[in-house]
Design an enzyme around this catalytic site. Sequence first.
Site, PDB file in Angstrom:
ATOM      1  N   GLU A 128      -8.030   7.076  -5.767  1.00 55.16           N
ATOM      2  CA  GLU A 128      -8.467   6.007  -5.331  1.00 55.16           C
ATOM      3  C   GLU A 128      -9.664   6.463  -4.655  1.00 55.16           C
ATOM      4  OE1 GLU A 128      -9.322   3.334  -4.607  1.00 55.16           O
ATOM      5  OE2 GLU A 128      -8.214   2.023  -4.210  1.00 55.16           O
ATOM      6  N   ARG A 155       2.154   7.159  -4.537  1.00 55.13           N
ATOM      7  CA  ARG A 155       2.106   6.138  -5.162  1.00 55.13           C
ATOM      8  C   ARG A 155       2.013   5.627  -6.259  1.00 55.13           C
ATOM      9  NH1 ARG A 155      -2.044   6.343  -1.908  1.00 55.13           N
ATOM     10  NH2 ARG A 155      -4.252   5.029  -2.340  1.00 55.13           N
ATOM     11  N   HIS A 211      -0.797   0.940  -9.086  1.00 55.55           N
ATOM     12  CA  HIS A 211       0.282   1.096  -8.632  1.00 55.55           C
ATOM     13  C   HIS A 211       0.534  -0.030  -7.889  1.00 55.55           C
ATOM     14  CE1 HIS A 211      -1.549   0.832  -4.241  1.00 55.55           C
ATOM     15  NE2 HIS A 211      -2.606   1.338  -4.708  1.00 55.55           N
ATOM     16  N   HIS A 270      -5.567   3.382  -9.016  1.00 53.01           N
ATOM     17  CA  HIS A 270      -5.727   2.364  -8.008  1.00 53.01           C
ATOM     18  C   HIS A 270      -6.953   1.858  -8.242  1.00 53.01           C
ATOM     19  CE1 HIS A 270      -3.497   6.237  -5.911  1.00 53.01           C
ATOM     20  NE2 HIS A 270      -3.806   6.877  -7.244  1.00 53.01           N
TER      21      HIS A 270
END
Length: 354
Positions: free
Chosen positions: A109, A82, A30, A196
Site C-alpha cells: 500500500e 492482508r 484485499h 491494495h
Amino acid sequence: MRPWQRLVSTRLASSTKGNDGLATLVLLRHGQSTWNAIPTFTGWCDAPLTERGIAEAKASGRLLRERNYTNFDVAFTSTLERAIVTCELTLKNAESTGTPVHKAWQLNERHYGALQGYQKDDPKVEQMHGKELLASWRRDFHATPPAMDVTHPHYRPPPAPLTESLKDCQDRVLNFWQQSIFPTLAPNSTVLLAAHSNTLRALVAYLDQVPIENIPHIHIPNSVPFVFHIDPDGGQAVSPMLDSAAGGTRGQWMFSAENHERLRGKVGGSGGFIRSIFEGWDLNGNGILSLDEIQKGLKELIGGDDIAISALAGKFLEEMDGDDSQTVDLDEFETHATVACQKFMPELLQETNE
C-alpha cells in the site's frame, strides 16, 4: 529466469483457455482489514483481515470459480498479510491449484509517512494539520504527508520509504508492472493481482489512461474482482470503455449478491456497475436475460416472497424489453436499466462511498 517464472511458462504451455489471444488480468483489493474497520491510515502497517475480510476473500474465490476462473497462471501480491491471505484464500476457493504466487514489496500500500497508525478522524491529527491539508495528502497526486523517522512506532527499514505521494506509489507500481507482471501476460493467460487500494488505483489509472485530476475518483472496493483484458503485445487494455466517476474504464467488475453492497458503495450508478449486474444475472452466459434469470438475480439480492419477487421481475422486464421479445439483451439492459431501477428499486444504484 526466476523459479516462479519457470512455473508460469510450464502452465502457459499447457493452457487451454481461449481469449482470442488476449491476456486476462484480475485485480483484487484485499478483504476488510482490522484497520479498514476503524478506519486508520494503514499504509505499510501489517493489519490482518477481520472475520468479515476473510469471508470476503473466500467469496471472491467462489465467484471467480463460478465464472470459470479456475486456472490462474500466476498470482502477484504484496508482502503485507492482508493481501497475502486474500490472495491465498481467493486461489483456494477458486480451486486454482498449483498457481505460483509472487510476493513483492513494490505492491504494498501507499506509505502514509508519519500519519501511519493514526485514525483518519483523530481530532488530534486534524487539529495538528487541518482538514484541507489532510485531504490534500490523501487525494492530491503530488502531495506528500510528513515523513516518519526511526523513532516512529511503525517505522520499517528500507525498502520501506519514509513517506510517499500518490505519484511515488504509482511510479514503483508501474516499474514493477513493466519489469515483472507484464512479461507474464502471454496470449490466453490469466493473472491475479491481489493488492491494495492505492496500488491498484495506480495501475487502473495507467490502464485506463485516467488524467491526474481524475485519479482520486477511481474507487476500489474491498474484495470485488475487477477484470481487464490486455493486449499481450502492447500492454493496453482493450475492452470497450464504460463510464465511471474517473471518466471511463475498460475493466469489468464482477457483481454478486455477496459483494453488491460494497460495489454499489464505490461505483453504484456507473456504466461499469450496470454491466456488472447484467453479467451477474446472465446465468447461462448467452448475452440475454430471461424473466427467470431476472427473478433469480433479484431473489439473491433482496430475498423475500416469491410472488413479490416475480411481480418485481415482471416490472423490470416490461420496462427494459424494447422489442417485446420477453427477454433483455445487453444493449437494452444498458439503455433502460437505470430508469427501471429508479422506478422500482432505486437503492440498487445509489453510490454511498462507504
